[in-house]
Design a protein around this motif. Structure first.
Motif, PDB file in Angstrom:
ATOM      1  N   PRO A 249     130.729   6.724 -19.453  1.00 39.09           N
ATOM      2  CA  PRO A 249     131.780   5.983 -20.157  1.00 39.09           C
ATOM      3  C   PRO A 249     133.117   6.707 -20.226  1.00 39.09           C
ATOM      4  N   THR A 250     133.100   8.018 -20.120  1.00 38.53           N
ATOM      5  CA  THR A 250     134.339   8.795 -20.186  1.00 38.53           C
ATOM      6  C   THR A 250     134.565   9.528 -18.868  1.00 38.53           C
ATOM      7  N   ASN A 251     135.630   9.127 -18.153  1.00 40.04           N
ATOM      8  CA  ASN A 251     136.026   9.796 -16.901  1.00 40.04           C
ATOM      9  C   ASN A 251     134.961   9.717 -15.819  1.00 40.04           C
ATOM     10  N   GLY A 252     134.093   8.696 -15.871  1.00 38.58           N
ATOM     11  CA  GLY A 252     133.007   8.596 -14.905  1.00 38.58           C
ATOM     12  C   GLY A 252     133.452   8.649 -13.449  1.00 38.58           C
ATOM     13  N   PRO A 253     134.378   7.768 -13.023  1.00 42.34           N
ATOM     14  CA  PRO A 253     134.807   7.807 -11.621  1.00 42.34           C
ATOM     15  C   PRO A 253     135.418   9.145 -11.221  1.00 42.34           C
ATOM     16  N   TRP A 254     136.177   9.766 -12.127  1.00 43.84           N
ATOM     17  CA  TRP A 254     136.771  11.055 -11.804  1.00 43.84           C
ATOM     18  C   TRP A 254     135.714  12.143 -11.670  1.00 43.84           C
ATOM     19  N   ILE A 255     134.675  12.071 -12.485  1.00 41.91           N
ATOM     20  CA  ILE A 255     133.603  13.059 -12.387  1.00 41.91           C
ATOM     21  C   ILE A 255     132.846  12.886 -11.077  1.00 41.91           C
ATOM     22  N   ALA A 256     132.581  11.622 -10.691  1.00 44.02           N
ATOM     23  CA  ALA A 256     131.922  11.364  -9.415  1.00 44.02           C
ATOM     24  C   ALA A 256     132.776  11.888  -8.262  1.00 44.02           C
ATOM     25  N   LEU A 257     134.088  11.657  -8.352  1.00 43.56           N
ATOM     26  CA  LEU A 257     134.982  12.157  -7.302  1.00 43.56           C
ATOM     27  C   LEU A 257     135.005  13.683  -7.294  1.00 43.56           C
ATOM     28  N   SER A 258     134.903  14.296  -8.452  1.00 40.71           N
ATOM     29  CA  SER A 258     134.927  15.764  -8.501  1.00 40.71           C
ATOM     30  C   SER A 258     133.734  16.352  -7.766  1.00 40.71           C
ATOM     31  N   LEU A 259     132.600  15.648  -7.801  1.00 43.68           N
ATOM     32  CA  LEU A 259     131.436  16.110  -7.032  1.00 43.68           C
ATOM     33  C   LEU A 259     131.720  16.046  -5.535  1.00 43.68           C
ATOM     34  N   LEU A 260     132.253  14.920  -5.076  1.00 48.10           N
ATOM     35  CA  LEU A 260     132.573  14.789  -3.656  1.00 48.10           C
ATOM     36  C   LEU A 260     133.622  15.810  -3.239  1.00 48.10           C
ATOM     37  N   MET A 261     134.629  15.989  -4.076  1.00 49.90           N
ATOM     38  CA  MET A 261     135.673  16.966  -3.764  1.00 49.90           C
ATOM     39  C   MET A 261     135.103  18.379  -3.698  1.00 49.90           C
ATOM     40  N   LEU A 262     134.172  18.675  -4.583  1.00 50.60           N
ATOM     41  CA  LEU A 262     133.525  19.993  -4.573  1.00 50.60           C
ATOM     42  C   LEU A 262     132.885  20.274  -3.220  1.00 50.60           C
ATOM     43  N   ILE A 263     132.154  19.286  -2.696  1.00 50.17           N
ATOM     44  CA  ILE A 263     131.489  19.449  -1.408  1.00 50.17           C
ATOM     45  C   ILE A 263     132.505  19.592  -0.293  1.00 50.17           C
ATOM     46  N   TRP A 264     133.519  18.737  -0.299  1.00 51.03           N
ATOM     47  CA  TRP A 264     134.527  18.785   0.766  1.00 51.03           C
ATOM     48  C   TRP A 264     135.281  20.116   0.756  1.00 51.03           C
ATOM     49  N   ILE A 265     135.664  20.558  -0.434  1.00 54.07           N
ATOM     50  CA  ILE A 265     136.428  21.805  -0.544  1.00 54.07           C
ATOM     51  C   ILE A 265     135.575  22.992  -0.112  1.00 54.07           C
ATOM     52  N   ALA A 266     134.342  23.035  -0.566  1.00 51.63           N
ATOM     53  CA  ALA A 266     133.459  24.150  -0.196  1.00 51.63           C
ATOM     54  C   ALA A 266     133.201  24.160   1.305  1.00 51.63           C
ATOM     55  N   ASP A 267     132.936  22.985   1.881  1.00 54.42           N
ATOM     56  CA  ASP A 267     132.679  22.903   3.327  1.00 54.42           C
ATOM     57  C   ASP A 267     133.902  23.332   4.130  1.00 54.42           C
ATOM     58  N   THR A 268     135.071  22.883   3.711  1.00 54.28           N
ATOM     59  CA  THR A 268     136.300  23.201   4.436  1.00 54.28           C
ATOM     60  C   THR A 268     136.609  24.689   4.368  1.00 54.28           C
ATOM     61  N   ALA A 269     136.482  25.263   3.166  1.00 49.98           N
ATOM     62  CA  ALA A 269     136.735  26.699   3.006  1.00 49.98           C
ATOM     63  C   ALA A 269     135.745  27.510   3.826  1.00 49.98           C
ATOM     64  N   ALA A 270     134.480  27.094   3.822  1.00 49.97           N
ATOM     65  CA  ALA A 270     133.464  27.816   4.584  1.00 49.97           C
ATOM     66  C   ALA A 270     133.742  27.736   6.076  1.00 49.97           C
ATOM     67  N   TYR A 271     134.153  26.562   6.541  1.00 44.97           N
ATOM     68  CA  TYR A 271     134.388  26.365   7.977  1.00 44.97           C
ATOM     69  C   TYR A 271     135.525  27.251   8.483  1.00 44.97           C
ATOM     70  N   PHE A 272     136.674  27.162   7.821  1.00 45.50           N
ATOM     71  CA  PHE A 272     137.837  27.897   8.324  1.00 45.50           C
ATOM     72  C   PHE A 272     137.715  29.402   8.082  1.00 45.50           C
ATOM     73  N   SER A 273     137.164  29.795   6.956  1.00 45.36           N
ATOM     74  CA  SER A 273     136.980  31.227   6.696  1.00 45.36           C
ATOM     75  C   SER A 273     135.949  31.815   7.648  1.00 45.36           C
ATOM     76  N   GLY A 274     134.893  31.066   7.897  1.00 42.67           N
ATOM     77  CA  GLY A 274     133.870  31.551   8.821  1.00 42.67           C
ATOM     78  C   GLY A 274     134.402  31.716  10.230  1.00 42.67           C
ATOM     79  N   ARG A 275     135.228  30.774  10.677  1.00 42.30           N
ATOM     80  CA  ARG A 275     135.800  30.866  12.025  1.00 42.30           C
ATOM     81  C   ARG A 275     136.790  32.018  12.141  1.00 42.30           C
ATOM     82  N   ARG A 276     137.521  32.277  11.066  1.00 41.60           N
ATOM     83  CA  ARG A 276     138.557  33.299  11.129  1.00 41.60           C
ATOM     84  C   ARG A 276     138.017  34.699  10.845  1.00 41.60           C
TER      85      ARG A 276
END
Length: 267
Positions: free
Chosen positions: A128-155
């Motif tokens: 009931p409170t900030n539900g869509p934003w919390i769901a998006l924060s989960l997706l963003m967490l995965i995207w951010i972690a994957d992106t950081a891992a990909y570029f840092s690992g390559r470099r």
């Protein structure tokens, strides 16, 4: 280009759609994942794969509508425990055996792998409170972690995380992904105005979810190696199949949602 096109569409859908429509959209992704999962289980016939996809789709409303709301946390806890146990088992694997032609047991496991992340996202979105934003924060967490891992690992990556399961992953990449997830967790805590104790708890949730996202990725890599394939499918240009995109989410979502249930007491 695929990511640049899909990410804004998914973000807009999470924030703008009411929960029932959001659940239907997520069910579409689950259906595509179920089609590919049946292939990982060795089923080639289109009819069999379509039947499994339909079974998974039928399980979604059953677990959401028919199970008491108190059971949602129980289902997510079972999934979280299974992924945590798998995290302990994966480092012990020393040889990848070829999969048998057909693995019916893998179809049963697919119920846990595919249904519970859908339940986690819909549960968060319906808060009931900030539900869509919390769901998006989960997706963003995965995207951010994957992106950081990909570029840092390559470099910077030198030491491999698991040459047997995923030669492309490096330890530096994992550390960078966890660090990025921690930074994102701090931003979410500030945005939600959490007290210090709850902010630290949320930070721990984000770190654990980021670690488990790697477990989800490695598990799918294991299944693909047992089948001798590189991608679970070819649906998304440059990204492989739908499972190749949501494998991190499958393991991280139950952990993250369960943590939020404890954090704010659910609905």
């Amino acid at each position: 280009m695929t990511a640049l096109l899909l990410a804004p569409l998914v973000m807009g859908a999470v924030l703008l759609l009411p929960t029932p429509w959001f659940a239907l959209l997520m069910a579409l992704f689950v259906a595509m994942g179920a089609w590919e999962w049946s292939g990982l289980a060795g089923f080639d016939a289109d009819l069999a794969r379509a039947g499994y996809m339909l079974l998974i789709l039928l399980c979604l409303p059953l677990v959401w509508l028919l199970a008491p709301s108190d059971w949602h946390a129980f289902v997510l806890a079972l999934a979280a425990l299974w992924w945590l146990a798998l995290a302990l088992r994966l480092p012990l694997i020393r040889h990848v055996e070829q999969a048998p032609r057909v693995e019916p047991s893998l179809l049963l496991l697919g119920l846990l792998v595919l249904v519970t992340p859908w339940l986690a996202l819909v549960y968060l979105h319906a808060m009931p409170t900030n539900g869509p934003w919390i769901a998006l924060s989960l997706l963003m967490l995965i995207w951010i972690a994957d992106t950081a891992a990909y570029f840092s690992g390559r470099r910077f990556g030198r030491a491999k995380l698991s040459t047997l399961l995923s030669p492309g992953k490096t330890r530096v990449g994992v550390y960078a992904g966890v660090a990025a997830a921690s930074a994102w967790g701090l931003l979410v805590a500030l945005a939600l105005g959490l007290a210090a104790t709850k902010a630290l708890f949320l930070l721990a949730i984000c770190v654990l979810a980021a670690v488990m996202s790697v477990v989800g990725d490695l598990f799918e890599s294991l299944l693909k190696r047992r089948r001798g394939i590189k991608d679970a499918g070819s649906l998304l240009p440059g990204h492989g199949g739908m499972l190749d995109r949501i494998d991190s989410l499958t393991a991280a979502a139950p952990i993250f949602a369960l943590g939020f249930i404890w954090l704010i007491g659910g609905q």
